[in-house]
Enzyme design. Sequence first.
Site, PDB file in Angstrom:
ATOM      1  N   GLN A  53       0.822  -1.221   0.000  1.00 21.15           N
ATOM      2  CA  GLN A  53       0.000   0.000   0.000  1.00 21.15           C
ATOM      3  C   GLN A  53       0.855   1.270   0.000  1.00 21.15           C
ATOM      4  O   GLN A  53       0.466   2.293   0.569  1.00 21.15           O
ATOM      5  CB  GLN A  53      -0.948   0.001   1.207  1.00 21.15           C
ATOM      6  CG  GLN A  53      -2.126  -0.942   1.050  1.00 21.15           C
ATOM      7  CD  GLN A  53      -3.024  -0.563  -0.127  1.00 21.15           C
ATOM      8  OE1 GLN A  53      -3.141   0.586  -0.515  1.00 21.15           O
ATOM      9  NE2 GLN A  53      -3.666  -1.574  -0.715  1.00 21.15           N
ATOM     10  N   SER A  54       2.003   1.223  -0.638  1.00 19.60           N
ATOM     11  CA  SER A  54       2.895   2.378  -0.653  1.00 19.60           C
ATOM     12  C   SER A  54       2.281   3.573  -1.397  1.00 19.60           C
ATOM     13  O   SER A  54       1.933   3.468  -2.582  1.00 19.60           O
ATOM     14  CB  SER A  54       4.204   1.971  -1.328  1.00 19.60           C
ATOM     15  OG  SER A  54       4.986   3.113  -1.622  1.00 19.60           O
TER      16      SER A  54
END
Length: 332
Positions: free
Chosen positions: A79-80
């Site tokens: 989920q960067s």
Amino acid sequence: MPEEQPETVRARLMSRPTPLEAAPRLARAIGLAPDDLWIKRDDLTGLGGGGNKVRKLEWTAGAARAEGATTLVTSGAAQSNHARLTAAAGARLGMDVVLVLAGAPSAGMTGNIVLDGLFGARVVWAGEVSEAGLAAAVASVAEDLRTKGARPAVIPFGGSSVLGARGYAEAGWELLEQAPDLSTVVVALGSGGTMAGLVHALGAERVLGVHCGAVADPEQTVSALVGGLSDGGTADRRAADGLRLRLDQVGAGYSALTDPVMAAMTTAARTEGIVLDPVYTGRALAGLIAAVHDGHVRPGQRTVFLHTGGLPGLFGHPEALRRARSAVTDTG
Ligand SMILES: *Cc1c(COP(=O)(O)O)cnc(C)c1O
């Protein structure tokens, strides 16, 4: 302003300044006077859904383009936000993007990952890897691209090189024009470049970093970047002395949601209509609330909360979604 890097190196990816908005209801809710607390809206940097990584990418992606790179390669958690914004920057600059993400594809691929795909990035899943394992996967992807005739440029984890941190030195100077009487700016500390740039511009005493558990040694990480931003003189090296850090908001780890963070998210949403994320900005506000509680931030001082973005990450965080959903039914 940096002399060694010509202005042509940097790509223009956002319009500035970002707004600085009063937050009187949030101020009152956390024990400050209505006029004390302001929010610097770096969630509104525009590109790709916005967030702090855009300011760093202006420098890192800009330098890659200036060096003739065809492909941006970077890495991060699944989920960067940094990966998502690198994908968007590549689209804006007409460059290919390959994202090397920790983890594996799953049925519930949501949040940032959906946007990575929408921006046209190719995702390479690295599995459950250590930091070194992720770096090795990046190196092998870059090597593979080179053999195929592409010219890859690797952008470091979180965009936090010394070059990327310049974007936040600029943000610090921008903030100082908006709030000359600034006492403390509160910021989430992930890969460290955001805090380091702010410290370079504002001095260590005016920046409170809230550690989010993304790096093993936050103090060392930020000091090294602050040192790199300076010209190496002793006065500049001393600039990193006395860093103000809060290490008490990590809880069970980077992606774990704590009660104080959920409470902070709820308070921001219900007082100002502002959405925070469970990994970074929620922790930053929980850290500010703790700092008011223990007297490190006091009423009567101009405090700025740096909103660094992260909204898509909320939709990629099952536990935060579950708890937010239960609030919907509770109030029905
Ligand atoms: C990456 C990130 C941060 C932390 O910034 P660093 O420069 O990595 O320390 C804070 N907030 C959000 C939403 C982020 O995506």
